[in-house]
Design a protein around this motif. Sequence first.
Motif, PDB file in Angstrom:
ATOM      1  N   PHE A 100       0.803  -1.224   0.000  1.00 35.62           N
ATOM      2  CA  PHE A 100       0.000   0.000   0.000  1.00 35.62           C
ATOM      3  C   PHE A 100       0.833   1.269   0.000  1.00 35.62           C
ATOM      4  CE2 PHE A 100      -2.366  -3.166   2.702  1.00 35.62           C
ATOM      5  CZ  PHE A 100      -3.160  -3.626   1.674  1.00 35.62           C
ATOM      6  N   ARG A 101       2.032   1.189  -0.551  1.00 32.61           N
ATOM      7  CA  ARG A 101       2.883   2.375  -0.591  1.00 32.61           C
ATOM      8  C   ARG A 101       3.439   2.518  -1.993  1.00 32.61           C
ATOM      9  NH1 ARG A 101       5.360   5.531   3.269  1.00 32.61           N
ATOM     10  NH2 ARG A 101       4.621   4.197   4.962  1.00 32.61           N
ATOM     11  N   THR A 102       3.266   3.668  -2.605  1.00 29.80           N
ATOM     12  CA  THR A 102       3.749   3.892  -3.971  1.00 29.80           C
ATOM     13  C   THR A 102       4.244   5.323  -4.129  1.00 29.80           C
ATOM     14  OG1 THR A 102       1.560   4.592  -4.732  1.00 29.80           O
ATOM     15  CG2 THR A 102       2.077   2.255  -4.978  1.00 29.80           C
ATOM     16  N   GLY A 103       4.812   5.592  -5.297  1.00 31.21           N
ATOM     17  CA  GLY A 103       5.194   6.943  -5.671  1.00 31.21           C
ATOM     18  C   GLY A 103       6.228   7.556  -4.754  1.00 31.21           C
ATOM     19  N   ALA A 104       5.954   8.773  -4.338  1.00 28.99           N
ATOM     20  CA  ALA A 104       6.895   9.523  -3.510  1.00 28.99           C
ATOM     21  C   ALA A 104       7.112   8.872  -2.148  1.00 28.99           C
ATOM     22  CB  ALA A 104       6.393  10.953  -3.335  1.00 28.99           C
ATOM     23  N   PHE A 105       6.227   8.018  -1.751  1.00 30.24           N
ATOM     24  CA  PHE A 105       6.343   7.359  -0.451  1.00 30.24           C
ATOM     25  C   PHE A 105       7.058   6.023  -0.561  1.00 30.24           C
ATOM     26  CE2 PHE A 105       3.801  10.510   1.478  1.00 30.24           C
ATOM     27  CZ  PHE A 105       2.846  10.858   0.535  1.00 30.24           C
ATOM     28  N   CYS A 106       7.667   5.766  -1.688  1.00 30.08           N
ATOM     29  CA  CYS A 106       8.377   4.516  -1.948  1.00 30.08           C
ATOM     30  C   CYS A 106       9.833   4.861  -2.209  1.00 30.08           C
ATOM     31  CB  CYS A 106       7.739   3.810  -3.146  1.00 30.08           C
ATOM     32  SG  CYS A 106       8.564   2.302  -3.682  1.00 30.08           S
ATOM     33  N   TRP A 107      10.619   4.964  -1.132  1.00 30.99           N
ATOM     34  CA  TRP A 107      12.042   5.275  -1.313  1.00 30.99           C
ATOM     35  C   TRP A 107      12.880   4.977  -0.082  1.00 30.99           C
ATOM     36  CZ3 TRP A 107      15.481   5.377  -4.794  1.00 30.99           C
ATOM     37  CH2 TRP A 107      16.732   5.953  -4.544  1.00 30.99           C
ATOM     38  N   SER A 108      12.616   5.648   0.997  1.00 32.55           N
ATOM     39  CA  SER A 108      13.470   5.533   2.182  1.00 32.55           C
ATOM     40  C   SER A 108      13.327   4.175   2.844  1.00 32.55           C
ATOM     41  CB  SER A 108      13.089   6.627   3.176  1.00 32.55           C
ATOM     42  OG  SER A 108      13.678   6.384   4.430  1.00 32.55           O
ATOM     43  N   GLY A 109      14.407   3.734   3.462  1.00 31.81           N
ATOM     44  CA  GLY A 109      14.351   2.484   4.204  1.00 31.81           C
ATOM     45  C   GLY A 109      13.278   2.489   5.265  1.00 31.81           C
ATOM     46  N   ALA A 110      12.995   3.670   5.803  1.00 28.74           N
ATOM     47  CA  ALA A 110      11.962   3.794   6.823  1.00 28.74           C
ATOM     48  C   ALA A 110      10.567   3.529   6.263  1.00 28.74           C
ATOM     49  CB  ALA A 110      12.016   5.193   7.435  1.00 28.74           C
ATOM     50  N   ASP A 111      10.442   3.511   4.935  1.00 30.00           N
ATOM     51  CA  ASP A 111       9.154   3.255   4.299  1.00 30.00           C
ATOM     52  C   ASP A 111       8.802   1.774   4.292  1.00 30.00           C
ATOM     53  OD1 ASP A 111       9.812   5.721   1.690  1.00 30.00           O
ATOM     54  OD2 ASP A 111       8.895   5.953   3.672  1.00 30.00           O
ATOM     55  N   PHE A 112       9.765   0.916   4.633  1.00 32.85           N
ATOM     56  CA  PHE A 112       9.575  -0.525   4.466  1.00 32.85           C
ATOM     57  C   PHE A 112       9.444  -1.245   5.794  1.00 32.85           C
ATOM     58  CE2 PHE A 112      10.330  -0.831  -0.045  1.00 32.85           C
ATOM     59  CZ  PHE A 112      11.046   0.317  -0.319  1.00 32.85           C
ATOM     60  N   GLY A 113       8.496  -2.176   5.839  1.00 27.82           N
ATOM     61  CA  GLY A 113       8.283  -2.925   7.069  1.00 27.82           C
ATOM     62  C   GLY A 113       8.680  -4.381   6.982  1.00 27.82           C
ATOM     63  N   TYR A 114       8.939  -4.861   5.759  1.00 20.41           N
ATOM     64  CA  TYR A 114       9.253  -6.275   5.579  1.00 20.41           C
ATOM     65  C   TYR A 114      10.596  -6.402   4.862  1.00 20.41           C
ATOM     66  CZ  TYR A 114       4.340  -6.784   6.720  1.00 20.41           C
ATOM     67  OH  TYR A 114       3.130  -6.717   7.352  1.00 20.41           O
ATOM     68  N   TRP A 115      11.504  -7.118   5.508  1.00 21.90           N
ATOM     69  CA  TRP A 115      12.877  -7.241   5.021  1.00 21.90           C
ATOM     70  C   TRP A 115      13.293  -8.699   4.921  1.00 21.90           C
ATOM     71  CZ3 TRP A 115      16.088  -2.963   3.977  1.00 21.90           C
ATOM     72  CH2 TRP A 115      15.530  -1.717   4.302  1.00 21.90           C
ATOM     73  N   GLY A 116      14.170  -8.973   3.953  1.00 24.05           N
ATOM     74  CA  GLY A 116      14.769 -10.285   3.863  1.00 24.05           C
ATOM     75  C   GLY A 116      15.979 -10.371   4.776  1.00 24.05           C
ATOM     76  N   GLN A 117      16.597 -11.545   4.771  1.00 21.88           N
ATOM     77  CA  GLN A 117      17.731 -11.777   5.665  1.00 21.88           C
ATOM     78  C   GLN A 117      19.051 -11.298   5.065  1.00 21.88           C
ATOM     79  OE1 GLN A 117      16.557 -13.985   3.574  1.00 21.88           O
ATOM     80  NE2 GLN A 117      18.388 -14.841   2.633  1.00 21.88           N
ATOM     81  N   GLY A 118      19.025 -10.971   3.780  1.00 21.71           N
ATOM     82  CA  GLY A 118      20.220 -10.453   3.118  1.00 21.71           C
ATOM     83  C   GLY A 118      20.994 -11.524   2.381  1.00 21.71           C
ATOM     84  N   THR A 119      21.733 -11.078   1.388  1.00 24.17           N
ATOM     85  CA  THR A 119      22.623 -11.965   0.644  1.00 24.17           C
ATOM     86  C   THR A 119      23.928 -11.227   0.391  1.00 24.17           C
ATOM     87  OG1 THR A 119      22.784 -13.421  -1.304  1.00 24.17           O
ATOM     88  CG2 THR A 119      21.702 -11.292  -1.639  1.00 24.17           C
ATOM     89  N   GLN A 120      25.041 -11.893   0.620  1.00 25.34           N
ATOM     90  CA  GLN A 120      26.351 -11.242   0.561  1.00 25.34           C
ATOM     91  C   GLN A 120      26.873 -11.175  -0.868  1.00 25.34           C
ATOM     92  OE1 GLN A 120      28.199  -9.849   3.143  1.00 25.34           O
ATOM     93  NE2 GLN A 120      29.632  -9.163   1.553  1.00 25.34           N
ATOM     94  N   VAL A 121      27.372 -10.013  -1.240  1.00 29.70           N
ATOM     95  CA  VAL A 121      28.044  -9.822  -2.522  1.00 29.70           C
ATOM     96  C   VAL A 121      29.465  -9.370  -2.252  1.00 29.70           C
ATOM     97  CG1 VAL A 121      28.127  -8.436  -4.632  1.00 29.70           C
ATOM     98  CG2 VAL A 121      25.929  -9.284  -3.764  1.00 29.70           C
ATOM     99  N   THR A 122      30.423 -10.074  -2.840  1.00 29.11           N
ATOM    100  CA  THR A 122      31.830  -9.737  -2.684  1.00 29.11           C
ATOM    101  C   THR A 122      32.443  -9.535  -4.059  1.00 29.11           C
ATOM    102  OG1 THR A 122      31.968 -11.027  -0.652  1.00 29.11           O
ATOM    103  CG2 THR A 122      34.045 -10.431  -1.735  1.00 29.11           C
ATOM    104  N   VAL A 123      33.013  -8.365  -4.271  1.00 28.89           N
ATOM    105  CA  VAL A 123      33.645  -8.034  -5.547  1.00 28.89           C
ATOM    106  C   VAL A 123      35.139  -7.893  -5.309  1.00 28.89           C
ATOM    107  CG1 VAL A 123      33.657  -6.481  -7.535  1.00 28.89           C
ATOM    108  CG2 VAL A 123      31.551  -6.805  -6.207  1.00 28.89           C
ATOM    109  N   SER A 124      35.925  -8.684  -6.019  1.00 34.07           N
ATOM    110  CA  SER A 124      37.367  -8.670  -5.807  1.00 34.07           C
ATOM    111  C   SER A 124      38.102  -8.471  -7.126  1.00 34.07           C
ATOM    112  CB  SER A 124      37.804  -9.969  -5.149  1.00 34.07           C
ATOM    113  OG  SER A 124      37.434 -11.070  -5.942  1.00 34.07           O
ATOM    114  N   SER A 125      39.317  -7.968  -6.989  1.00 29.65           N
ATOM    115  CA  SER A 125      40.133  -7.733  -8.186  1.00 29.65           C
ATOM    116  C   SER A 125      41.011  -8.926  -8.476  1.00 29.65           C
ATOM    117  CB  SER A 125      40.982  -6.486  -7.999  1.00 29.65           C
ATOM    118  OG  SER A 125      41.779  -6.611  -6.840  1.00 29.65           O
TER     119      SER A 125
END
Length: 125
Positions: A100-125
Amino acid sequence: QVQVMESGGGSVQVGGSLRLACAVSGLPSGGYCMGWFRQVPNKEREGLGTLDSDGQTKYEDSVEGRFTIAQDNAKSTLYLQMDSLQAEDSAMYYCAVEPFRTGAFCWSGADFGYWGQGTQVTVSS
């Protein structure tokens, strides 16, 4: 119950590409906002971009042109295509969803109530 789960993280060399996926379930009918964020230890969480149910996408300046957010036709999976990866892109990447959130109200982390556990990305040379 809204559930969010990321996948697709891993190790890649500088200049390479990676695509993250975010499986979303339990969203009620109606508008929604989905977003991608990342965080490295001892730093604040950084917003990368959002996509809402109206099809509007927004990107953080630092990743615009290199990262692309898209959604599958069933609207149950959100993707983050990352190209031209640099070492500074190494982080834990998170997907977030808010009904139920769109447009200008869809941006900041504070706008979100449901989060995943995360996935790690590692970029190496």
